[in-house]
Motif scaffolding. Sequence first.
Motif, PDB file in Angstrom:
ATOM      1  N   GLU A 199       0.847  -1.200   0.000  1.00 42.29           N
ATOM      2  CA  GLU A 199       0.000   0.000   0.000  1.00 42.29           C
ATOM      3  C   GLU A 199       0.882   1.249   0.000  1.00 42.29           C
ATOM      4  OE1 GLU A 199      -3.321   0.181  -0.021  1.00 42.29           O
ATOM      5  OE2 GLU A 199      -3.955  -1.862   0.445  1.00 42.29           O
ATOM      6  N   ARG A 242      -6.055  -0.556   6.933  1.00 44.68           N
ATOM      7  CA  ARG A 242      -5.288  -0.649   5.687  1.00 44.68           C
ATOM      8  C   ARG A 242      -3.836  -0.921   6.029  1.00 44.68           C
ATOM      9  NH1 ARG A 242      -6.726   0.384   1.120  1.00 44.68           N
ATOM     10  NH2 ARG A 242      -8.415   1.765   1.715  1.00 44.68           N
ATOM     11  N   GLU A 296     -15.201   0.562   2.689  1.00 45.55           N
ATOM     12  CA  GLU A 296     -15.392  -0.875   2.466  1.00 45.55           C
ATOM     13  C   GLU A 296     -14.959  -1.708   3.660  1.00 45.55           C
ATOM     14  OE1 GLU A 296     -13.460  -2.258  -1.087  1.00 45.55           O
ATOM     15  OE2 GLU A 296     -13.438  -4.355  -0.420  1.00 45.55           O
ATOM     16  N   LEU A 297     -15.890  -2.532   4.128  1.00 48.73           N
ATOM     17  CA  LEU A 297     -15.518  -3.553   5.099  1.00 48.73           C
ATOM     18  C   LEU A 297     -15.213  -4.846   4.347  1.00 48.73           C
ATOM     19  CD1 LEU A 297     -15.359  -4.988   7.848  1.00 48.73           C
ATOM     20  CD2 LEU A 297     -17.849  -4.973   7.933  1.00 48.73           C
TER      21      LEU A 297
HETATM   22  P1  ATP Z   1      -9.766  -0.859  -0.508  1.00 50.30           P
HETATM   23  O1  ATP Z   1     -10.702  -0.218  -1.508  1.00 50.30           O
HETATM   24  O2  ATP Z   1     -10.124  -0.555   0.910  1.00 50.30           O
HETATM   25  O3  ATP Z   1      -8.328  -0.681  -0.835  1.00 50.30           O
HETATM   26  P2  ATP Z   1      -9.964  -3.234  -2.009  1.00 50.30           P
HETATM   27  O4  ATP Z   1     -11.178  -2.956  -2.826  1.00 50.30           O
HETATM   28  O5  ATP Z   1      -8.633  -3.106  -2.648  1.00 50.30           O
HETATM   29  O6  ATP Z   1     -10.011  -2.415  -0.647  1.00 50.30           O
HETATM   30  P3  ATP Z   1     -10.371  -6.021  -2.089  1.00 50.30           P
HETATM   31  O7  ATP Z   1      -9.349  -6.269  -3.111  1.00 50.30           O
HETATM   32  O8  ATP Z   1     -11.812  -6.101  -2.464  1.00 50.30           O
HETATM   33  O9  ATP Z   1     -10.103  -4.647  -1.360  1.00 50.30           O
HETATM   34  O10 ATP Z   1     -10.049  -6.983  -0.867  1.00 50.30           O
HETATM   35  C1  ATP Z   1     -11.041  -7.692  -0.174  1.00 50.30           C
HETATM   36  C2  ATP Z   1     -11.025  -7.343   1.300  1.00 50.30           C
HETATM   37  O11 ATP Z   1      -9.724  -7.497   1.855  1.00 50.30           O
HETATM   38  C3  ATP Z   1     -11.411  -5.912   1.604  1.00 50.30           C
HETATM   39  O12 ATP Z   1     -12.808  -5.763   1.614  1.00 50.30           O
HETATM   40  C4  ATP Z   1     -10.824  -5.724   2.984  1.00 50.30           C
HETATM   41  O13 ATP Z   1     -11.665  -6.292   3.985  1.00 50.30           O
HETATM   42  C5  ATP Z   1      -9.551  -6.540   2.900  1.00 50.30           C
HETATM   43  N1  ATP Z   1      -8.415  -5.676   2.573  1.00 50.30           N
HETATM   44  C6  ATP Z   1      -8.039  -5.220   1.354  1.00 50.30           C
HETATM   45  N2  ATP Z   1      -6.944  -4.458   1.433  1.00 50.30           N
HETATM   46  C7  ATP Z   1      -6.594  -4.437   2.737  1.00 50.30           C
HETATM   47  C8  ATP Z   1      -5.524  -3.815   3.460  1.00 50.30           C
HETATM   48  N3  ATP Z   1      -4.597  -3.118   2.841  1.00 50.30           N
HETATM   49  N4  ATP Z   1      -5.490  -3.997   4.795  1.00 50.30           N
HETATM   50  C9  ATP Z   1      -6.421  -4.727   5.442  1.00 50.30           C
HETATM   51  N5  ATP Z   1      -7.448  -5.337   4.805  1.00 50.30           N
HETATM   52  C10 ATP Z   1      -7.540  -5.202   3.480  1.00 50.30           C
END
Ligand code: ATP
Length: 501
Positions: A205, A214, A331-332
């Motif tokens: 990230e 995150r 987003e959760l």
């Molecule tokens: P965001 O928009 O918050 O970056 P994302 O759309 O990239 O999330 P997804 O790829 O859909 O996330 O990942 C599925 C799930 O994994 C997310 O809904 C979240 O619960 C979790 N997740 C994603 N990125 C992270 C992160 N950097 N740290 C903690 N949890 C995460």
Amino acid sequence: MANEKRVDLTAKVINLCQRRGIIFPSCEIYAVHAGFFDYGPLGVQFKRNIENAWWNRFVVSREDVVGIEGALLSPRTLWKASGHLDSFTDPLVECKKCGLRSRADHLVEDALKINVDGLSVKHLQQMIDKHKLACPKCKGTLLPIRTFNLMFKTHVGATADEADEAFLRPETAQLIFADYKLTQFVSRKQFPFGIAQVGKAFRNEIAPRNFVFRCREFTQMEIEYFIRPNKLDDCLLLGADLLDQEMVFFTAACQENKTDALRMTLRDALAKRVVATRWHAYWLAECFNWIVSLGINPARLRLRQHTRDELSHYSSETWDVEYEYPWGWKELMGIANRTDFDLKQHAKASGKDLAFHDQATNEKIVPYVIEPSLGADRLLFTLLMDAYRETGEGTDVKTVLSLSPQIAPVFVSIFPLMKKDGLAEKAREIFNQLRKDGFVADYDEGGSIGRRYARSDEAGTPFAITVDYDSLKDNTVTLRERDSGKQRRIPSNELAAVLRA
Ligand code: ATP
């Protein structure tokens, strides 16, 4: 809780996590990289309870879902085929003067105090230009947005060849696709069926923030649910109870037209084509209800549809279950229709036939996939934020975590009223018996009984047992419930049954 109170809620929860050793920055003594966290004794048990609750609900108790555990490191070929090598990027802006790198969408959100979920890179650049946004640190000029790939790269073996490049997985899903054919064969599952996985994912990230919301290393709990492409509306599990359930839908149209989210039943959402298919609707409701069953306030949850600009390269329709955090609706978890994209890509890239051969119809089927994907750490943090309460006033403020008994790190605390006169021995006897009965229990004899209750409430322990002088006479103990503060006297040999109930 009023808004300003909710803002310092984040700081209070983070403080509690550090004070009680629930979660803390990894390698804190060196403090080099942000976005990595370690879990202490309470935290690791809490996280395990969440993962077990998920696994029990979505794998063990279902006939149509099986589990796997894939490797964390996988070859370049896999990530090239999945599209992650080319498209798994975030928009990065760099300051010309001080070199600070920020995520473009976060920078715009912070500067303009608006939600920019769903905006394209082009649109973000236009906003930066229009509002003349500058570096948040030194006010220097920003270079144009470029994309930054979030995968961590390494090499397998002592070579530097591109063919030996490997990546830490940024999602668990791809391992499910790679293992799909074998898993279906060995489990003899017919469509529709799912493959589930709980495991680590890694994303570099640009700007990890909001604690474990995150981070750069986190745990995902994902299901890939495989359905015949012509049966996406054939969902026997979608009964009247789910269809009549009302939820809040923040559709792509609401976002585009800047109108409020819509409250409606799933039945209406399907009839109005707000949600395109019945299997997708089913998984939205299942996930929403499970999150609520853990104790999260449903008024702080909504379903938000990804806009056209925002959809991932593999998705035809995605909904996020969003929670209203102190820093806004975010987003959760996500529930995407990944179509047949991944299996087709892997079939093409590997040269392996990943289609299912239907003997009855002699058809070759590449199934569609609905993917509920949830981060365990993000859910854990959300549960903490939602469960955090304060009681008392002034210097007498006490923290209570109203965590549901099914996931609280410690289920029951045991306190002797005094250490002397055989009370500690009696309390330890009960403590040992409860642990033998399978409860996660904690024994505490330090300080006044009030302080011990406070420590236990702060750890989210739903029940506390006190052993006093009457216990020595009649073998009864006091059982106190955390949230109501109600106390009742019960025979100690009935404790396990009462706690289970
Ligand atoms: P965001 O928009 O918050 O970056 P994302 O759309 O990239 O999330 P997804 O790829 O859909 O996330 O990942 C599925 C799930 O994994 C997310 O809904 C979240 O619960 C979790 N997740 C994603 N990125 C992270 C992160 N950097 N740290 C903690 N949890 C995460």
